[in-house]
Design an enzyme around this catalytic site. Structure first.
Site, PDB file in Angstrom:
ATOM      1  N   ASP A 180      21.973   7.471  -7.384  1.00 34.94           N
ATOM      2  CA  ASP A 180      20.915   6.650  -6.809  1.00 34.94           C
ATOM      3  C   ASP A 180      19.538   7.053  -7.303  1.00 34.94           C
ATOM      4  O   ASP A 180      19.054   8.145  -7.008  1.00 34.94           O
ATOM      5  CB  ASP A 180      20.974   6.762  -5.287  1.00 34.94           C
ATOM      6  CG  ASP A 180      19.981   5.840  -4.616  1.00 34.94           C
ATOM      7  OD1 ASP A 180      19.546   4.871  -5.260  1.00 34.94           O
ATOM      8  OD2 ASP A 180      19.639   6.088  -3.445  1.00 34.94           O
ATOM      9  N   ASP A 224      15.454   0.867  -7.335  1.00 33.00           N
ATOM     10  CA  ASP A 224      16.489   1.357  -6.427  1.00 33.00           C
ATOM     11  C   ASP A 224      17.865   0.904  -6.897  1.00 33.00           C
ATOM     12  O   ASP A 224      18.201  -0.281  -6.794  1.00 33.00           O
ATOM     13  CB  ASP A 224      16.222   0.844  -5.013  1.00 33.00           C
ATOM     14  CG  ASP A 224      17.229   1.383  -4.001  1.00 33.00           C
ATOM     15  OD1 ASP A 224      17.898   2.378  -4.308  1.00 33.00           O
ATOM     16  OD2 ASP A 224      17.328   0.804  -2.902  1.00 33.00           O
TER      17      ASP A 224
END
Length: 542
Positions: free
Chosen positions: A341, A131
């Site tokens: 992301d 992440d």
């Protein structure tokens, strides 16, 4: 350097000749690290925080005598550390000892990318999600409320997942509340108490909490001119005893590795230790697999755009898009800021931008618009027996005149007879900031260059950096889609991003707040000097 000296001399002359003595001057006192003032400050810290601080930074009575051998030795040691960090990282790049390959594990795991890592002594393996939208590396630990770790709960696993136990690792160390990176240290009753942590993520009330520890992460050197070398890198780990939300429902059951810009993240710790350049890369292929390399600074000639400074609640990788182009048509009023992301499966655009992009795409595609029951995307089309439909390109243009051409902006829908249609794999969001997700990154080597504060990209098959284990790049043999549709989360929840933890609602660290304050005063001083220069030039013109 000469230009800077000339400008400084010009400002000084203008200051004297133009009578600007009434202007405010900003100054700062320089204090040597081994001066009496620094020693007094050090002693005050020790008295406030106890013996643990003294043990960590050196006792006051061990303060080196000025111009002694120990004095010069310590100064030289500090210089060597800085040189190693800034100019000569120990390794070209590093990757986990189990390989650099990332794994897509489907709907059972929330459509995140995962990789195996080894931690502790003796080492224990964990399957962590990746992440780039958060900072902390956490794993289930001394569990009070954790997701099931048995392989019987997950169709794609052939072995049980692991739980971390700090007492089982000889290299594990507790972080106290007095540690500089303990954000909740002020809430502790005792500075020697173990540092607690809580990270709240932006989706579905998802969170993790526990205590912070330090242990070793087992990595391998990716030097191309030497045999692979094992590296045991000290990193900070969240001993996550309690998880909530998506973390109890299959998303990151064995932990998550935050790749963000915060000081506590793994890339930050590796760079600060002088092991690698302050950068890392992610690469995703059409079969949904990929690679991660710490220290990768990309290749010459790659396209880049700068990260934007942000005063938001989290330190993330944000870029500014000037406009979106569909085919050869670049649309007005389609500028936006976007979070890059890896923790989000698809791409999300602010509502007004999405409407312009989707309508232009619809006008250029030569296929019949259709609805597919249960699919969350609005702009979907039926496949035609006449041949392959012409799908217009989608391009993001940046202020640097660099363009990011999306390799595959659509999502193919398969039926019993093969490809039944496709959809524009972009969703609208009510948020002011967009999200560039995994689907837009496909086919690219994405370089998060934290040292030069920029995002880089180049077309890649994800094998540009070899490290022994080869990654399959061919489609599956059974003819199924290389990008299988999420069967529950994405279909049943039109606003779902597929990956809950991508956008972390984390408060900034103390160090980031300090940095912002310094930037503010620097900008203010520069503005005052420019104003003074303008005033003087105006007087001379008269």
């Amino acid at each position: 350097m000469e230009i800077r000296l000339i400008l400084f001399e010009l400002l000084f002359v203008l200051y004297i000749n133009c009578g600007l003595c009434e202007s405010t001057l900003y100054s700062a006192k320089l204090v040597h690290r081994f001066s009496d003032e620094a020693k007094a400050h050090h002693s005050a810290r020790v008295s406030r925080n106890g013996a643990e601080i003294a043990d960590r930074v050196g006792a006051a009575d061990a303060w080196p005598k000025r111009r002694s051998l120990d004095y010069y030795r310590r100064l030289l040691s500090s210089d060597m550390q800085r040189q190693k960090l800034k100019l000569n990282p120990q390794f070209q790049f590093l990757y986990p000892s189990r390989g650099s390959v990332t794994l897509p594990l489907g709907d059972d795991f929330g459509w995140l990318h995962y990789m195996w890592i080894d931690m502790g002594t003796p080492k224990v393996s964990f399957l962590v999600a990746l992440d780039a939208g958060s900072d902390l590396l956490w794993v289930p630990c001394n569990c009070v409320q954790c997701a099931p770790l048995s392989s019987s709960h997950y169709s794609s696993l052939d072995k049980d997942l692991s739980e971390y136990n700090p007492s089982d690792s000889s290299t594990s160390k507790s972080l106290s509340c007095s540690h500089p990176l303990c954000e909740f240290g002020l809430n502790c009753e005792d500075p020697k108490q173990q540092c607690p942590y809580t990270v709240n993520y932006a989706s579905d009330d998802t969170s993790t909490s526990g205590v912070l520890v330090e242990d070793v992460l087992h990595l391998v050197s990716g030097r191309t001119n030497a045999s692979n070398m094992s590296v045991r890198a000290p990193v900070f780990i969240g001993c996550g005893s309690k998880q909530t939300g998506g973390y109890l429902n299959g998303v990151a059951p064995d932990g998550l590795m935050g790749l963000g810009r915060g000081e506590i993240s793994v890339p930050s710790r590796l760079a600060k230790a002088g092991l690698i350049p302050n950068s890392f890369s992610l690469c995703f292929t059409e079969d949904d697999s990929g690679r991660l390399f710490f220290g990768d600074q990309g290749i010459a000639g790659e396209q880049t755009t700068s990260f934007l400074s942000s005063d938001r609640k989290n330190l993330t990788y944000i870029v500014g898009v000037d406009s979106c182009c569909i085919g050869s048509s670049c649309l007005e009023h389609t500028n936006f800021e976007a979070l890059v992301d890896s923790g989000t499966s698809f791409t999300f655009l602010p509502g007004q931008v999405y409407d312009r992009v989707a309508k232009e795409f619809n006008g250029q595609v030569n296929a019949l618009k259709s609805d597919f029951e249960g699919y969350p995307w609005q702009y979907c089309y039926k496949s035609s027996s006449d041949g392959v439909p012409k799908i217009p390109s989608v391009t993001l243009k940046f202020a640097t005149n660099n363009s990011f051409v999306v390799h595959d902006p659509v999502f193919v829908i398969y039926g019993t007879q093969g490809a039944a249609g496709f959809c524009l794999a972009v969703q609208p969001t009510d948020e002011a900031i967009a999200t560039i997700g995994q689907n837009f990154m496909t086919g690219y080597r994405m370089v998060f260059d934290r040292e030069n504060f920029k995002l880089g990209w180049s077309r890649s098959n994800c094998q540009d950096l070899s490290e022994g284990d080869r990654m399959p790049l061919t489609p599956s043999a059974d003819g199924t889609s290389p990008n299988p549709l999420p069967t529950t989360v994405q279909q049943n929840s039109p606003n779902a991003r597929g990956v809950g933890p991508a956008v972390a609602g984390k408060t900034p660290s103390k160090s980031s707040a300090t940095c912002q304050e310094r930037s503010y005063f620097a900008a203010k001083f520069f503005f005052i000097m420019l104003l003074a220069l303008h005033t003087c030039l105006y007087k001379y013109a008269l």
